[in-house]
Motif scaffolding. Structure first.
Motif, mmCIF file in Angstrom:
data_model
loop_
_atom_site.group_PDB
_atom_site.id
_atom_site.type_symbol
_atom_site.label_atom_id
_atom_site.label_comp_id
_atom_site.label_asym_id
_atom_site.label_seq_id
_atom_site.Cartn_x
_atom_site.Cartn_y
_atom_site.Cartn_z
ATOM 1 N N GLY A 254 0.839 -1.234 -0.072
ATOM 2 C CA GLY A 254 0.035 0.160 0.021
ATOM 3 C C GLY A 254 0.781 1.457 -0.011
ATOM 4 O O GLY A 254 0.167 2.262 0.202
ATOM 5 N N ARG A 255 2.007 1.028 -0.285
ATOM 6 C CA ARG A 255 2.939 2.220 -0.204
ATOM 7 C C ARG A 255 4.055 2.222 -1.144
ATOM 8 O O ARG A 255 4.370 1.174 -1.679
ATOM 9 N N VAL A 256 4.763 3.615 -1.605
ATOM 10 C CA VAL A 256 5.834 3.787 -2.220
ATOM 11 C C VAL A 256 7.201 3.778 -1.376
ATOM 12 O O VAL A 256 6.982 4.493 -0.373
ATOM 13 N N ARG B 61 1.496 -0.841 -6.853
ATOM 14 C CA ARG B 61 2.990 -0.845 -7.561
ATOM 15 C C ARG B 61 3.313 0.360 -7.991
ATOM 16 O O ARG B 61 2.559 1.224 -8.550
ATOM 17 N N ASP B 62 4.683 0.748 -8.036
ATOM 18 C CA ASP B 62 5.146 1.762 -8.699
ATOM 19 C C ASP B 62 5.596 1.282 -9.976
ATOM 20 O O ASP B 62 6.800 0.610 -10.101
ATOM 21 N N PHE B 63 5.175 1.556 -11.151
ATOM 22 C CA PHE B 63 5.421 1.195 -12.525
ATOM 23 C C PHE B 63 6.255 2.356 -13.110
ATOM 24 O O PHE B 63 5.995 3.508 -13.062
ATOM 25 N N THR C 160 9.129 6.150 -10.055
ATOM 26 C CA THR C 160 8.195 7.349 -10.207
ATOM 27 C C THR C 160 7.784 8.013 -8.992
ATOM 28 O O THR C 160 7.437 9.243 -8.894
ATOM 29 N N GLY C 161 7.670 7.470 -7.807
ATOM 30 C CA GLY C 161 7.266 7.577 -6.662
ATOM 31 C C GLY C 161 5.898 7.586 -6.550
ATOM 32 O O GLY C 161 5.021 8.179 -5.517
#
Length: 187
Positions: free
Chosen positions: A50-52, A127-129, A156-157
């Motif tokens: 649930g987080r970056v 997810r951070d794509f 990407t953050g």
């Protein structure tokens, strides 16, 4: 060996391959005075979907693959300390782009669209794509301007849910009649 799911089935092979390969590269680099740019993964931060993640976050590996990446980073830090080997570190997020493995969400669903099948969106993970070309530009900047001993997350953050990926893909497929959404990704 970069595949988390494979590491669940072959943990010893993945751990041995990743750590012994890294140690061999570090040893060669030390003996030949070659600086190292170590590729790692945001998987070292664990499975909080649930987080970056940020470079300052602690290690929390939850798979044999992520544990192997932590071990590789620790090996590189030890070589930097013991042998003054110049090492820069980067951790990649979830890349997408040409020639990606067909089991990943984006190419899998493009393939399903081409076959006239409904989209298959698995899980509600975040997810951070990042597009692979953007990652390559970041790696180049780290090579040219990065500081030895520094860790850089290449991402990407921004977190994107699996459902958001489905919503982005849906308008591209005129034959979509249903989108199958499962709550948990299979391992």
């Amino acid at each position: 060996m970069p595949h988390v799911d494979y590491s669940y089935h072959q943990p010893g092979e993945v751990f041995r391959n990743n750590t012994l390969s890294t140690q061999a590269v570090l040893q060669y680099a030390t003996e030949h005075h070659i600086p190292v740019l170590l590729a790692s993964s945001v998987e070292v931060y664990g499975g909080d979907w649930g987080r970056v993640y940020h470079e300052s976050d602690p290690y929390a590996p939850v798979s044999p693959y992520s544990a192997s990446k932590v071990a590789c980073e620790m090996l590189a830090h030890s070589y930097a300390q013991c042998y003054q080997l110049p090492v820069k570190f980067f951790r990649l997020t979830n890349l997408y782009g040409p020639w990606q493995l067909p089991d990943r969400i984006i190419p899998r669903n493009f393939g399903r669209m081409l076959d006239g099948l409904p989209l298959d969106i698995q899980g509600s993970a975040v997810r951070d794509f990042l597009y692979v070309d953007d990652a390559l530009r970041a790696i180049e900047q780290i090579m040219l301007k990065g500081k030895d001993g520094q860790v850089y997350n290449i991402s990407t953050g921004l977190g994107t849910t699996m459902q958001e990926i489905g919503e982005i893909l849906k308008p591209m497929d005129r034959s979509v009649v249903a989108v199958e959404i499962r709550e948990q990704e299979p391992t």
